[in-house]
Design a protein around this motif. Structure first.
Motif, mmCIF file in Angstrom:
data_model
loop_
_atom_site.group_PDB
_atom_site.id
_atom_site.type_symbol
_atom_site.label_atom_id
_atom_site.label_comp_id
_atom_site.label_asym_id
_atom_site.label_seq_id
_atom_site.Cartn_x
_atom_site.Cartn_y
_atom_site.Cartn_z
ATOM 1 N N LEU A 164 -63.778 -6.077 -45.567
ATOM 2 C CA LEU A 164 -64.246 -4.701 -45.573
ATOM 3 C C LEU A 164 -64.605 -4.340 -47.005
ATOM 4 O O LEU A 164 -63.773 -4.464 -47.911
ATOM 5 N N ASP A 165 -65.835 -3.943 -47.200
ATOM 6 C CA ASP A 165 -66.326 -3.626 -48.545
ATOM 7 C C ASP A 165 -66.066 -4.766 -49.521
ATOM 8 O O ASP A 165 -65.706 -4.550 -50.685
ATOM 9 N N PRO A 220 -62.223 1.660 -47.347
ATOM 10 C CA PRO A 220 -63.538 1.066 -47.080
ATOM 11 C C PRO A 220 -64.481 2.116 -46.497
ATOM 12 O O PRO A 220 -64.059 3.005 -45.754
ATOM 13 N N LEU A 251 -59.119 -8.713 -45.445
ATOM 14 C CA LEU A 251 -58.151 -7.782 -44.863
ATOM 15 C C LEU A 251 -56.764 -7.915 -45.483
ATOM 16 O O LEU A 251 -56.039 -6.931 -45.616
ATOM 17 N N MET A 289 -63.236 1.573 -39.333
ATOM 18 C CA MET A 289 -63.667 0.618 -38.318
ATOM 19 C C MET A 289 -62.798 0.755 -37.083
ATOM 20 O O MET A 289 -61.572 0.800 -37.178
ATOM 21 N N LEU A 341 -68.751 -4.256 -43.157
ATOM 22 C CA LEU A 341 -67.885 -5.274 -42.559
ATOM 23 C C LEU A 341 -68.611 -6.601 -42.615
ATOM 24 O O LEU A 341 -69.781 -6.696 -42.213
ATOM 25 N N TYR A 353 -57.196 2.635 -41.926
ATOM 26 C CA TYR A 353 -58.648 2.487 -41.888
ATOM 27 C C TYR A 353 -59.142 1.821 -40.619
ATOM 28 O O TYR A 353 -60.343 1.622 -40.449
#
Length: 594
Positions: free
Chosen positions: A407-408, A343, A412, A505, A347, A423
Motif C-alpha cells: 500500500l503506497d 495509505p 503490509l 482498502m 495498491l 486502513y
C-alpha cells in the motif's frame, strides 16, 4: 487513474519473506527469568522452612534426653513455647511461599498470554488448527506452579542436609536413611520412564476429544438439521474412551508408585525406630535419637514422596511447556515497525504466491496487478480458483510465500497490525460476528469508539434504518456468532464493520450471497460511496449484479490470473469464444482509463 497488469504464468519466486529466528522456548524461559527475584525468594523461604522443619525432631530429642531425665517443668514450658513460635513461623513462611509461587504463575500468564492468544487466532501462524489448546496449556503451567508440586523441586536439594544430620546421630542411622532415599529416587525415575509415553498419548487424545466437542458446538444447527448427532457422538465417545484408557493407564502407574512410595517411607520410619532401638540397647544412642532420627528420615524423604504424588501434574505441565514453546517459536517474533502515514493512493500486488497456513499446497500464484485510489476491482472465476485466497492475502490474514502486497509502496508487514487494521475493511465469505451489541461489532470492539463513526458506517452500509427498528437499536445483543440476526442482517452488519472508520482498502468476499434486492441495492450504494471518497475496493463475486459497479475485472482459474483489464473489455473477451469452448489464457493489458 490507471491500472497495470503484467502476467507471467510461469513466474518464479522473486522474494521470500524474512522470518525472525526464535529459539524454541525462549519466550517462556525469558518470562520465567523475569520472575528471578521471586524465585530467589521462594528458594530462601524453602531453605528457612527446611531448617524450621528440624523443630519437631529437636523438640522430641530435648524432651526425651533433657526434660524427662530432669523432670523440669519450666524447661518443658520454655521448649514448648519456643517450638510453638517456630511452628507458627514455619506456617507463615509456607503460606508466603505458596502465594509467591501462585503469583509467579500469574506473572507468566500475563507475560505470554497475549502471544498465546495471538497464536490461537493468527491465521498466518497455522496454529489455529489446535483450537484453544494453547490456552489450556498455559493454564496447565499456571496451575502446576500454584500447586504443592513445585515445592518438591525446591526441597530436593535439602535431602543431603537431613541425611548428614541423621548421620551425625549415628552412621548406621545415616546409612539406613540413605538406602531409603536411593530406593525412593529409583521409584521416581521409574515413574518418569513408565509414564512418559502414556502421558503423551493421553495429551494427544485429549486434544482430539476437545477439538471434536468444539467443532460440534460451532456447528450445532447443521448437526441437528441433518441428523448427525448420533454419528458425531459416536466419534466423540470413541475419542473419549481412548483418552480415558490412556488416563487410566497413567493413573494406574503413577498411583501405584505413589502408594508404594508412601508405604516405603512409612516402612523406613519404622526401620529407623527399630535400628535406633537396637543402638539404644547396645548403648550407642539415646532414646531421643530414636524419635528424632525417625522424624528426620520421614522429612528427608518427603520431597520424593511429594514428587511422585504430583508426577502427573508435573508431566502435564512439561508437555504444555513444550507445546507452547513450539507454538511461540513458530510465530513471527514481536516487532514494532515505525508507524507509517495512512495509505491513500495505491495498491500493488507484485509476483505473489500464496498457500494456506500450515498446508504445503499453493492455491494462488503469479498474481501481479495494481490499483489506484477510487478504483473497484471485481475478482471472478470458478470455485477453487483462488479468489478467497487472494482476498485473505490482501488484508494480511495469509502471508504470501513469495512476492509483496504493498500500500503506497510499503509492504503490509511494515505497518503495526493495530495500525494496519485501521486502513483495511474485510467482509469474509463466512460471516463471523461476536457476542455483544451491534454497536460493539460495527466498532470492532473499540472501547473508545466514536458513536458518530458507528452510525456513519451503518448508514454507508444502508443498515441504519434496520438497526434502529430493533427493540434496543444499536445496543441489541446479537448472541454468539450473531444468532439473533438473520443471515442477510448479519452480512449487512458485517459490511458496516468493514466500512467503519473509512478504511482505504476494503475487500469483500461474496458480499451479496445472503442479500435480498434491498440489501443488494445497499451494497451497490456502499461500493459507490467508497469509490467516491477515494478508497480502493476489491470484490470477490459469483453473481454478476455487483460487478456493475467495478472498474476492472480479474479472472482467475486454477490459482492463476487468466485475464485482467477494464470490466467491459474482459467481459467481451469472455463472451467471444464459441459456446462450449474455454477462453484462451492470455492477459489483457490496458494503459489508462478515464
Amino acid at each position: 487513474m490507471q491500472a497495470k497488469a503484467k502476467l507471467s504464468l510461469d513466474a518464479q519466486p522473486t522474494r521470500k519473506h524474512a522470518t525472525s529466528v526464535v529459539t524454541p522456548g525462549s519466550e517462556l524461559s525469558d518470562a520465567l527469568r523475569s520472575c528471578r527475584g521471586a524465585l530467589v525468594g521462594v528458594t530462601v523461604f524453602s531453605g528457612v522452612s527446611n531448617i524450621l522443619m528440624l523443630t519437631g525432631a529437636i523438640y522430641m530429642l530435648q524432651i526425651y534426653d533433657r526434660v524427662l531425665p530432669s523432670r523440669s517443668v519450666p524447661t518443658l514450658i520454655a521448649l514448648s513455647l519456643l517450638a510453638s513460635i517456630l511452628f507458627i513461623g514455619q506456617a507463615i513462611i509456607d503460606l508466603v511461599r505458596g502465594r509467591v509461587l501462585s503469583r509467579i504463575g500469574a506473572e507468566l500468564d500475563e507475560a505470554v498470554g497475549q502471544r498465546v492468544f495471538s497464536g490461537m487466532i493468527a491465521p498466518s501462524s497455522g496454529q489455529q488448527i489446535g483450537g484453544t489448546q494453547p490456552q489450556h496449556d498455559l493454564h496447565s503451567i499456571r496451575a502446576f506452579l500454584s500447586s504443592p508440586g513445585p515445592n518438591a523441586l525446591f526441597e530436593f536439594p535439602w535431602l543431603p542436609f537431613y541425611l548428614v544430620i541423621i548421620w551425625s546421630f549415628h552412621p548406621i542411622l545415616g546409612l539406613t536413611a540413605l538406602c531409603g532415599a536411593i530406593l525412593l529416587s529409583t521409584l521416581t525415575i521409574t515413574t518418569e520412564l513408565l509414564t512418559r509415553r502414556p502421558m503423551n498419548s493421553a495429551a494427544a487424545s485429549a486434544i482430539r476429544r476437545t477439538s471434536l466437542a468444539e467443532a460440534a458446538r460451532r456447528n450445532a444447527e447443521v448437526i441437528a438439521a441433518m441428523g448427525m448427532a448420533a454419528k458425531l457422538h459416536a466419534l466423540w465417545r470413541e475419542a473419549g474412551r481412548l483418552h480415558i484408557g490412556h488416563q487410566q493407564h497413567v493413573s494406574d502407574i503413577s498411583g501405584g508408585f505413589s502408594s508404594f512410595a508412601r508405604s516405603l517411607r512409612l516402612m523406613l520410619q519404622s526401620a529407623m525406630l527399630g535400628v535406633g532401638a537396637w543402638l539404644v540397647i547396645k548403648g550407642e544412642a539415646t532414646a531421643g535419637i530414636i524419635i528424632a532420627g525417625s522424624i528426620l528420615a520421614g522429612r528427608a524423604l518427603a520431597p520424593v514422596d511429594l514428587a511422585i504424588a504430583h508426577w502427573r501434574n508435573f508431566v502435564a505441565a512439561r508437555q504444555s511447556w513444550k507445546r507452547l514453546s513450539q507454538m511461540l517459536a513458530s510465530l513471527p517474533a514481536n516487532k514494532q515497525p515505525m508507524p507509517l502515514p495512512a495509505p491513500s493512493s495505491r495498491l500493488v500486488v507484485e509476483a505473489v504466491t500464496i498457500a494456506p497456513p500450515g498446508i504445503p499446497r499453493i492455491t494462488a500464484q503469479g498474481l501481479e496487478f495494481s490499483l489506484e485510489a477510487g478504483m473497484a476491482l471485481g475478482v471472478i472465476g470458478p470455485s477453487g480458483s483462488g479468489k478467497s485466497t487472494l482476498a485473505r492475502a490482501l488484508v494480511g490474514a495469509w502471508r504470501p510465500l513469495t512476492g509483496r502486497i504493498m500500500l503506497d509502496g510499503a509492504p503490509l508487514d511494515q505497518w503495526p497490525p493495530e495500525h494496519l487494521g485501521l486502513y483495511l475493511g474485510y467482509l469474509p465469505q463466512d460471516i463471523e460476528l461476536f457476542q455483544g451489541s451491534i454497536a460493539e461489532n460495527i466498532a470492532r470492539f473499540d472501547p473508545n469508539a466514536d458513536p458518530e463513526k458507528i452510525i456513519a458506517a451503518a448508514k454507508e452500509a444502508c443498515v441504519h434504518e434496520l438497526i434502529v427498528s430493533l427493540p434496543d437499536g444499536y445496543q441489541t445483543q446479537i448472541g454468539e456468532n450473531g444468532t439473533a440476526l438473520s443471515a442477510g442482517q448479519r452480512q449487512r452488519v458485517a459490511l458496516a464493520r468493514a466500512l467503519y472508520g473509512n478504511p482505504f482498502m476494503i475487500v469483500l468476499d461474496e458480499p451479496n450471497s445472503n442479500l435480498d434486492s434491498a440489501g443488494e441495492a445497499a451494497l451497490l450504494a456502499a461500493i459507490r460511496s467508497v469509490k467516491a471518497r477515494g478508497g480502493i475496493i476489491v470484490i470477490v463475486a459469483h453473481r454478476a449484479d455487483v460487478l456493475a459497479t467495478v472498474d476492472y475485472l480479474l479472472v482467475m482459474r486454477q490459482g492463476r490470473m487468466q485475464m485482467f483489464g477494464p470490466r467491459d473489455r474482459v467481459l467481451a473477451s469472455l463472451a467471444t469464444p464459441a459456446r462450449g469452448t474455454a477462453p484462451k489464457l492470455k492477459p489483457v493489458y490496458l494503459a489508462r482509463q478515464t
